[in-house]
Design a protein around this motif. Structure first.
Motif, PDB file in Angstrom:
ATOM      1  N   LEU A 135     -18.115   5.432  -5.438  1.00 36.08           N
ATOM      2  CA  LEU A 135     -19.394   4.731  -5.446  1.00 36.08           C
ATOM      3  C   LEU A 135     -19.169   3.303  -5.917  1.00 36.08           C
ATOM      4  N   THR A 136     -19.849   2.367  -5.296  1.00 38.84           N
ATOM      5  CA  THR A 136     -19.640   0.972  -5.650  1.00 38.84           C
ATOM      6  C   THR A 136     -20.910   0.166  -5.424  1.00 38.84           C
ATOM      7  N   ARG A 137     -21.027  -0.932  -6.162  1.00 29.86           N
ATOM      8  CA  ARG A 137     -22.105  -1.894  -5.942  1.00 29.86           C
ATOM      9  C   ARG A 137     -21.609  -3.095  -5.154  1.00 29.86           C
ATOM     10  N   VAL A 138     -20.328  -3.151  -4.888  1.00 29.16           N
ATOM     11  CA  VAL A 138     -19.725  -4.290  -4.192  1.00 29.16           C
ATOM     12  C   VAL A 138     -19.832  -4.065  -2.687  1.00 29.16           C
ATOM     13  N   GLY A 139     -20.643  -4.844  -2.014  1.00 27.25           N
ATOM     14  CA  GLY A 139     -20.812  -4.698  -0.571  1.00 27.25           C
ATOM     15  C   GLY A 139     -19.962  -5.671   0.216  1.00 27.25           C
ATOM     16  N   LYS A 140     -18.692  -5.765  -0.144  1.00 28.53           N
ATOM     17  CA  LYS A 140     -17.779  -6.696   0.523  1.00 28.53           C
ATOM     18  C   LYS A 140     -17.166  -6.000   1.731  1.00 28.53           C
ATOM     19  N   PHE A 141     -17.950  -5.868   2.795  1.00 26.32           N
ATOM     20  CA  PHE A 141     -17.544  -5.091   3.961  1.00 26.32           C
ATOM     21  C   PHE A 141     -16.916  -5.994   5.020  1.00 26.32           C
ATOM     22  N   THR A 142     -16.003  -5.414   5.767  1.00 26.86           N
ATOM     23  CA  THR A 142     -15.384  -6.069   6.909  1.00 26.86           C
ATOM     24  C   THR A 142     -15.064  -5.006   7.948  1.00 26.86           C
ATOM     25  N   VAL A 143     -14.754  -5.420   9.148  1.00 29.95           N
ATOM     26  CA  VAL A 143     -14.406  -4.488  10.223  1.00 29.95           C
ATOM     27  C   VAL A 143     -12.908  -4.605  10.497  1.00 29.95           C
ATOM     28  N   ASP A 144     -12.203  -3.462  10.439  1.00 30.26           N
ATOM     29  CA  ASP A 144     -10.752  -3.496  10.635  1.00 30.26           C
ATOM     30  C   ASP A 144     -10.394  -3.416  12.117  1.00 30.26           C
ATOM     31  N   ASN A 146      -9.368  -1.025  13.890  1.00 35.47           N
ATOM     32  CA  ASN A 146      -9.807   0.195  14.571  1.00 35.47           C
ATOM     33  C   ASN A 146     -11.327   0.303  14.662  1.00 35.47           C
ATOM     34  N   GLY A 147     -12.019  -0.728  14.252  1.00 43.18           N
ATOM     35  CA  GLY A 147     -13.470  -0.736  14.375  1.00 43.18           C
ATOM     36  C   GLY A 147     -14.214  -0.115  13.218  1.00 43.18           C
ATOM     37  N   TYR A 148     -13.519   0.244  12.146  1.00 42.84           N
ATOM     38  CA  TYR A 148     -14.182   0.841  10.985  1.00 42.84           C
ATOM     39  C   TYR A 148     -14.786  -0.247  10.108  1.00 42.84           C
ATOM     40  N   LEU A 149     -15.991   0.004   9.625  1.00 45.17           N
ATOM     41  CA  LEU A 149     -16.562  -0.827   8.572  1.00 45.17           C
ATOM     42  C   LEU A 149     -15.946  -0.367   7.269  1.00 45.17           C
ATOM     43  N   CYS A 150     -15.252  -1.248   6.578  1.00 43.42           N
ATOM     44  CA  CYS A 150     -14.487  -0.810   5.414  1.00 43.42           C
ATOM     45  C   CYS A 150     -14.455  -1.886   4.340  1.00 43.42           C
ATOM     46  N   MET A 151     -13.957  -1.493   3.175  1.00 40.17           N
ATOM     47  CA  MET A 151     -13.724  -2.403   2.066  1.00 40.17           C
ATOM     48  C   MET A 151     -12.387  -3.115   2.276  1.00 40.17           C
ATOM     49  N   PRO A 152     -12.129  -4.200   1.545  1.00 39.29           N
ATOM     50  CA  PRO A 152     -10.851  -4.894   1.707  1.00 39.29           C
ATOM     51  C   PRO A 152      -9.635  -4.031   1.410  1.00 39.29           C
ATOM     52  N   ASP A 153      -9.780  -2.985   0.577  1.00 39.88           N
ATOM     53  CA  ASP A 153      -8.647  -2.124   0.260  1.00 39.88           C
ATOM     54  C   ASP A 153      -8.472  -0.975   1.247  1.00 39.88           C
ATOM     55  N   GLY A 154      -9.316  -0.895   2.278  1.00 39.00           N
ATOM     56  CA  GLY A 154      -9.165   0.124   3.309  1.00 39.00           C
ATOM     57  C   GLY A 154     -10.097   1.302   3.203  1.00 39.00           C
ATOM     58  N   ASN A 155     -10.839   1.457   2.121  1.00 39.08           N
ATOM     59  CA  ASN A 155     -11.824   2.535   2.028  1.00 39.08           C
ATOM     60  C   ASN A 155     -12.938   2.296   3.044  1.00 39.08           C
ATOM     61  N   VAL A 156     -13.251   3.337   3.840  1.00 40.85           N
ATOM     62  CA  VAL A 156     -14.259   3.184   4.886  1.00 40.85           C
ATOM     63  C   VAL A 156     -15.652   3.407   4.305  1.00 40.85           C
ATOM     64  N   VAL A 157     -16.637   2.783   4.948  1.00 37.98           N
ATOM     65  CA  VAL A 157     -18.025   2.844   4.490  1.00 37.98           C
ATOM     66  C   VAL A 157     -18.734   3.983   5.212  1.00 37.98           C
ATOM     67  N   TYR A 158     -19.507   4.772   4.448  1.00 41.24           N
ATOM     68  CA  TYR A 158     -20.230   5.910   5.017  1.00 41.24           C
ATOM     69  C   TYR A 158     -21.691   5.554   5.251  1.00 41.24           C
ATOM     70  N   GLY A 159     -22.224   6.117   6.357  1.00 43.16           N
ATOM     71  CA  GLY A 159     -23.611   5.870   6.703  1.00 43.16           C
ATOM     72  C   GLY A 159     -24.096   6.851   7.746  1.00 43.16           C
ATOM     73  N   TYR A 160     -25.185   6.482   8.434  1.00 45.03           N
ATOM     74  CA  TYR A 160     -25.838   7.365   9.396  1.00 45.03           C
ATOM     75  C   TYR A 160     -25.641   6.863  10.813  1.00 45.03           C
ATOM     76  N   LEU A 161     -25.574   7.824  11.754  1.00 44.88           N
ATOM     77  CA  LEU A 161     -25.500   7.521  13.177  1.00 44.88           C
ATOM     78  C   LEU A 161     -26.871   7.738  13.807  1.00 44.88           C
ATOM     79  N   PRO A 162     -27.086   7.251  15.054  1.00 46.29           N
ATOM     80  CA  PRO A 162     -28.384   7.477  15.702  1.00 46.29           C
ATOM     81  C   PRO A 162     -28.752   8.958  15.749  1.00 46.29           C
ATOM     82  N   LYS A 163     -30.004   9.275  15.541  1.00 47.13           N
ATOM     83  CA  LYS A 163     -30.476  10.651  15.451  1.00 47.13           C
ATOM     84  C   LYS A 163     -30.220  11.410  16.745  1.00 47.13           C
ATOM     85  N   GLY A 164     -29.699  12.634  16.597  1.00 50.54           N
ATOM     86  CA  GLY A 164     -29.471  13.499  17.739  1.00 50.54           C
ATOM     87  C   GLY A 164     -28.120  13.355  18.389  1.00 50.54           C
TER      88      GLY A 164
END
Length: 329
Positions: A135-144, A146-164
């Protein structure tokens, strides 16, 4: 007399520990999303010289006589209030304007049903697995790459996809007003969709297919990650999720802006930004440290004076012992 020596020593230790906390706060005055700590003391053990007694027919009751052995360290509590916004100009950066934490972690680590399987198929992240992530409060996101939204250290960001949308399902571009699935049962790493030879978009992306070429990637106030294709079409990639922690002071600091849920945090739940008592996002910047230098410097002064006073106790006790020893000369 020796009890005062022990009290002085315990006071030196506690004031030194408090100075450590103050020094760490000041050192992180410009660290993004740093939460300042506050150290508290408590009384140490007591020796009872005389116990209390009840009153009788002739004499009244008496109170206990106790001598303490100084102070001990009580607790270090963190101030998790949101701080000021620092613009960075990076459209994928975001700050939580209120309560809550971003959830980041490995793609398929720790043996939990999260992230991506070996065949590239994303798994669901169940609500009771959230404490396995960082868990973090730092929203320093970038896209690597492979197209992942991730932190600078490589941890990927979790979220929701379109419903269904299910794993690897071929769908129309996720744009427009489609609802996103925020039922706390389908958290996945956010990744740019893939496209097959027939031009069908796959959300989540299918392993081996080419990534959709997008530019102007940005995170919105509601956490929506969007990108623009060469033809001007805007694609919704996913929605960054924010979790609510009932007792954030129970989180264990892992360093690097990361926290772990261990014990006593209460039931952690994931939500879309702005719901579940979480705050909306402020895109295009990061949260500043909430260290108040005026408070820290005043605490430093009182801590230093307390340390000096405790050292005087030791010096005075030593002089009294010296006088006692020199009586027989």
């Amino acid at each position: 007399m020796l009890r005062s020596m022990f009290s002085g020593v315990s006071g030196l230790r506690t004031h030194q520990s408090r100075m450590d906390v103050i020094g760490n706060n000041i050192a992180n005055v410009n660290t993004a999303a740093y939460k300042s700590g506050a150290a508290t003391f408590q009384e140490s053990i007591y020796q009872t010289l005389k116990g209390s007694s009840e009153g009788g027919a002739v004499y009244g009751g008496s109170n206990p006589n106790q001598v303490g052995y100084g102070s001990t360290f009580g607790s270090i509590s963190l101030n998790f209030n949101a701080s000021a916004f620092e613009p960075t100009g990076v459209l994928t950066h975001a700050m939580i304007d209120g309560q809550g934490f971003f959830m980041v972690g490995p793609k398929n680590g720790n043996g939990i049903a999260t992230g991506v399987d070996e065949d590239g198929t994303p798994d669901d992240l169940l609500n009771n697995d959230i404490d396995k992530l960082n868990l973090t409060r730092v929203g320093k996101f970038t896209v690597d790459g492979n197209g992942y939204l991730c932190m600078p250290d490589g941890n990927v960001v979790y979220g929701y996809l379109p419903k269904g949308i299910t794993n690897g399902q071929s769908v129309e571009p996720p744009s427009g007003d489609e609802k996103f699935d925020a039922d706390q049962a389908t958290l996945r790493p956010l990744q740019i969709p893939s496209v097959d030879d027939q031009g069908q978009i796959h959300v989540p992306p299918v392993a081996g297919e080419q990534q959709l070429k997008l530019k102007d990637l940005a995170v919105g106030k509601d956490g929506m990650l969007t990108g623009t294709a060469d033809d001007g079409k805007i694609y919704k990639i996913g929605q960054v999720a924010v979790c609510n922690v009932p007792n954030p002071n129970a989180l264990e600091n892992q360093g690097g802006g990361y926290y772990k849920a261990v014990n006593n945090t209460g039931g952690i739940s994931a939500h879309a930004p702005g719901s579940g008592t979480t705050g909306m996002l402020a895109p295009g910047g990061l949260e500043m440290s909430n260290v108040d230098l005026a408070t820290e410097f005043s605490n430093m002064i009182t801590t230093q004076r307390g340390f000096q006073a405790c050292s005087k106790i030791i010096s005075a006790s030593d002089e009294m012992l010296q006088d006692l020893i020199s009586m027989k000369r």
